[in-house]
Motif scaffolding. Sequence first.
Motif, PDB file in Angstrom:
ATOM      1  N   ASP A   1       0.834  -1.205   0.000  1.00  0.00           N
ATOM      2  CA  ASP A   1       0.000   0.000   0.000  1.00  0.00           C
ATOM      3  C   ASP A   1       0.869   1.256   0.000  1.00  0.00           C
ATOM      4  O   ASP A   1       0.552   2.248  -0.660  1.00  0.00           O
ATOM      5  CB  ASP A   1      -0.925  -0.002   1.225  1.00  0.00           C
ATOM      6  CG  ASP A   1      -1.969  -1.101   1.156  1.00  0.00           C
ATOM      7  OD1 ASP A   1      -2.544  -1.286   0.066  1.00  0.00           O
ATOM      8  OD2 ASP A   1      -2.198  -1.773   2.168  1.00  0.00           O
ATOM      9  N   GLU A   2       1.965   1.198   0.734  1.00  0.00           N
ATOM     10  CA  GLU A   2       2.901   2.331   0.774  1.00  0.00           C
ATOM     11  C   GLU A   2       3.486   2.583  -0.615  1.00  0.00           C
ATOM     12  O   GLU A   2       3.530   3.729  -1.085  1.00  0.00           O
ATOM     13  CB  GLU A   2       4.016   2.006   1.772  1.00  0.00           C
ATOM     14  CG  GLU A   2       5.096   3.055   1.886  1.00  0.00           C
ATOM     15  CD  GLU A   2       6.219   2.596   2.801  1.00  0.00           C
ATOM     16  OE1 GLU A   2       7.326   3.154   2.700  1.00  0.00           O
ATOM     17  OE2 GLU A   2       5.997   1.665   3.605  1.00  0.00           O
ATOM     18  N   VAL A   3       3.926   1.508  -1.292  1.00  0.00           N
ATOM     19  CA  VAL A   3       4.478   1.633  -2.638  1.00  0.00           C
ATOM     20  C   VAL A   3       3.426   2.167  -3.598  1.00  0.00           C
ATOM     21  O   VAL A   3       3.695   3.040  -4.428  1.00  0.00           O
ATOM     22  CB  VAL A   3       5.020   0.267  -3.123  1.00  0.00           C
ATOM     23  CG1 VAL A   3       5.332   0.308  -4.614  1.00  0.00           C
ATOM     24  CG2 VAL A   3       6.272  -0.114  -2.342  1.00  0.00           C
ATOM     25  N   ARG A   4       2.203   1.668  -3.482  1.00  0.00           N
ATOM     26  CA  ARG A   4       1.114   2.102  -4.363  1.00  0.00           C
ATOM     27  C   ARG A   4       0.847   3.604  -4.206  1.00  0.00           C
ATOM     28  O   ARG A   4       0.721   4.333  -5.196  1.00  0.00           O
ATOM     29  CB  ARG A   4      -0.138   1.296  -4.035  1.00  0.00           C
ATOM     30  CG  ARG A   4      -1.399   1.764  -4.746  1.00  0.00           C
ATOM     31  CD  ARG A   4      -2.607   0.959  -4.285  1.00  0.00           C
ATOM     32  NE  ARG A   4      -3.832   1.651  -4.609  1.00  0.00           N
ATOM     33  CZ  ARG A   4      -4.458   1.584  -5.781  1.00  0.00           C
ATOM     34  NH1 ARG A   4      -3.955   0.865  -6.753  1.00  0.00           N
ATOM     35  NH2 ARG A   4      -5.582   2.246  -5.987  1.00  0.00           N
TER      36      ARG A   4
ATOM     37  N   THR B   1      12.894   0.787  -4.402  1.00  0.00           N
ATOM     38  CA  THR B   1      13.021   1.424  -3.085  1.00  0.00           C
ATOM     39  C   THR B   1      12.665   2.911  -3.133  1.00  0.00           C
ATOM     40  O   THR B   1      12.287   3.478  -2.109  1.00  0.00           O
ATOM     41  CB  THR B   1      14.458   1.272  -2.545  1.00  0.00           C
ATOM     42  OG1 THR B   1      15.382   1.833  -3.484  1.00  0.00           O
ATOM     43  CG2 THR B   1      14.801  -0.185  -2.325  1.00  0.00           C
ATOM     44  N   SER B   2      12.770   3.531  -4.299  1.00  0.00           N
ATOM     45  CA  SER B   2      12.419   4.958  -4.409  1.00  0.00           C
ATOM     46  C   SER B   2      10.925   5.179  -4.202  1.00  0.00           C
ATOM     47  O   SER B   2      10.486   6.320  -4.022  1.00  0.00           O
ATOM     48  CB  SER B   2      12.834   5.505  -5.776  1.00  0.00           C
ATOM     49  OG  SER B   2      12.082   4.895  -6.823  1.00  0.00           O
ATOM     50  N   LEU B   3      10.135   4.096  -4.220  1.00  0.00           N
ATOM     51  CA  LEU B   3       8.697   4.197  -4.010  1.00  0.00           C
ATOM     52  C   LEU B   3       8.314   3.971  -2.547  1.00  0.00           C
ATOM     53  O   LEU B   3       7.134   3.949  -2.205  1.00  0.00           O
ATOM     54  CB  LEU B   3       7.959   3.184  -4.901  1.00  0.00           C
ATOM     55  CG  LEU B   3       8.159   3.380  -6.405  1.00  0.00           C
ATOM     56  CD1 LEU B   3       7.501   2.253  -7.188  1.00  0.00           C
ATOM     57  CD2 LEU B   3       7.618   4.724  -6.854  1.00  0.00           C
ATOM     58  N   LEU B   4       9.322   3.773  -1.691  1.00  0.00           N
ATOM     59  CA  LEU B   4       9.071   3.667  -0.255  1.00  0.00           C
ATOM     60  C   LEU B   4       9.115   5.054   0.377  1.00  0.00           C
ATOM     61  O   LEU B   4       9.683   5.997  -0.186  1.00  0.00           O
ATOM     62  CB  LEU B   4      10.123   2.772   0.400  1.00  0.00           C
ATOM     63  CG  LEU B   4      10.163   1.300  -0.047  1.00  0.00           C
ATOM     64  CD1 LEU B   4      11.388   0.615   0.535  1.00  0.00           C
ATOM     65  CD2 LEU B   4       8.885   0.574   0.376  1.00  0.00           C
ATOM     66  N   ASP B   5       8.546   5.185   1.570  1.00  0.00           N
ATOM     67  CA  ASP B   5       8.650   6.443   2.316  1.00  0.00           C
ATOM     68  C   ASP B   5      10.113   6.709   2.652  1.00  0.00           C
ATOM     69  O   ASP B   5      10.902   5.773   2.799  1.00  0.00           O
ATOM     70  CB  ASP B   5       7.832   6.360   3.604  1.00  0.00           C
ATOM     71  CG  ASP B   5       6.325   6.370   3.338  1.00  0.00           C
ATOM     72  OD1 ASP B   5       5.939   6.714   2.198  1.00  0.00           O
ATOM     73  OD2 ASP B   5       5.562   6.023   4.259  1.00  0.00           O
ATOM     74  N   PRO B   6      10.497   7.983   2.800  1.00  0.00           N
ATOM     75  CA  PRO B   6      11.894   8.291   3.107  1.00  0.00           C
ATOM     76  C   PRO B   6      12.404   7.598   4.369  1.00  0.00           C
ATOM     77  O   PRO B   6      13.560   7.213   4.459  1.00  0.00           O
ATOM     78  CB  PRO B   6      11.893   9.812   3.278  1.00  0.00           C
ATOM     79  CG  PRO B   6      10.721  10.268   2.476  1.00  0.00           C
ATOM     80  CD  PRO B   6       9.684   9.194   2.616  1.00  0.00           C
TER      81      PRO B   6
END
Length: 484
Positions: A35-38, A94-99
Motif C-alpha cells: 500500500d505504501e508503494v502504491r 526502493t524509491s517508491l518507499l517512504d523516506p
Amino acid sequence: MPNDTKLPQTVGELLSLPEYAGRAPFDGKSRRVQDEVRENLKRKLRSGETLFPGVVGYDDSVVPQLINALLARQNFILLGLRGQAKSRILRAITSLLDPHIPAIAESEISDDPLNPISAQGEELLREHGNNLPLKWIAREDRYVEKLATPDVTVADLIGDVDPIKAARLGTALGDVRSMHFGLLPRANRGIFAVNELADLSPKVQVALFNILQEGDVQIKGYPVRLELDVMLVFSANPEDYTARGKIVTPLKDRIGSEVRTHYPKTVDEGMSITAQEAVRDSSVTVPGYMAELIEEIAFQAREDGRVDKLSGVSQRLPISLMEVAAANAEARSLRMGDEPVVRVSDVYAGLPAITGKLELEYEGELRGADVIAKDIIRKAAGQVYGRHYSSADTKALEKWFDDGNVFRFPQAGDVAAALKAVGAVPNLSTLAAEVAEQAGDAHRLSAAEFILEGLYGRKKLSRAEESYAAAEPETQRRAGGRWN
C-alpha cells in the motif's frame, strides 16, 4: 533522511504527530508495504516524475507492466537474459518507499511500534507503552537482496532454531522467541529481492512462499508462525526453467505478474546505455562512428548463429569494450604524446572484453572465440559504414588495392607520420577528412582506419592483422585463404 533527533523518539511522541491522530498500540491499522508503494507510485505518476532513473529503452514495454503490478499490490518476477537491468529495476523500487519509517528500537525484525508481529516486540510494547524507544529506518535500508544459489538453505532465508538463545530465555525450542532470524524476517516492512530464483532448491522455494502466503513454516520439525509484511520481488533467466533449475509450480502460481525484459531494440538506445554506464577518462574522445561500431558489435553478436541465443549477449559487452578501447587509446596517448582518440585498432585491443562475454555454440567453439569476435567486429564495421557512408566514392581507393598494393595501417610512431603514410592510399585522406567529426590529425587518422575497416566489412577489401589488401575472390574466401 532527516536528523533522528528531530523525529519522535518514543511511541508517545509518535502518537502526537497529526498523521497518527487517533491511533493506539495494537490497533491493527498498520499500512502494508504494497500500500505504501502504491501511494507513492500514484503521487509520482500524477507529478510526472521519472520512476526508474537510468533504465533506458523500457518506457513502452517493461515500465507499463511494472506500474500495473505495483498498483495492483502484486509481487512480481522479472524474466530476462543477463545484462537487461533486472537488478537495477528491483533496486529502483526502493524509491517508491517512504523516506523513513519508525520501528521498535530493540526489535530484530523492524517491528511496527504500534502493531509488532514478533513476541519480543509485543512484550516490549506492553512493558514500556508510550515510553517505548524508537529507531528510524531509511528507505535504502529496507531493501534486502539475495543471490540464489543451490546451497542456500531455509535457515539462510527464514531462520533457524538457536538452542543457546532458547536456554538463555528459558523457552522451548519450538518457541518463535528462540529463533535466529534469517534474511526474510529481517526484511520485514521492506522489500526482499531474490535474484536468479530458479537456482533455489525446491524445498527452499516452498518455504519461501509458505511463510509469505500462510505465515507459517516448519524449521527442524517445529512449526513457526510469522505474519511478515514484505514485498517480494524476483528475477530469473528464462533458460533456468529447463537448464540449471526450475521455479516450483506453487511458487510460480503465487507470483502476481511475470514481466519480460529485453535488450535494447535500437543501436541508439544501446549507445545511450553504454555512454551512461561506461567509466572512462574524460580526456579520451570517442567519435560517434566508433561509439556506434562498439554498440553494433553487441547487436551483431546477438544475431550470430555461432553465439548461444539462450545465454544471450549482455549489455555489459559494449560497456566493457568501450572502457577497454578508451583505455587503450589513453595508453597510446601517454606513450606517444598524441591526442587520445579511439580507433578501430583500440577495438581489436579490446577483444578480451568480447570473448569473455560470448557463450558459443559448437560451431563457434570449433573456430575459437577470438576468430568469432574478429568476424563480428568486421560485420559491425560493415553495418555502420554502410549505414552512413555507403555513397562515398571509393573507386580509386579500391583500384589501388586491386593493383596488388597492401597497406599496413601504422600503429606505432606519431600521428603526423601515420597520416603521411595514409596519404599514399588514393582518396583516403580526403574521405577521412569528411568522416572525421573534429579537426585534428588524431581524428582524421581514426576516421581513415574506420573507412578501411568499413570497406573490409563490406567485403570490398580483405584484412590480415593491421594490413589491408584487395578483396579476395569468393572461391578463395570459401576455401579459407590467407586474408580473412
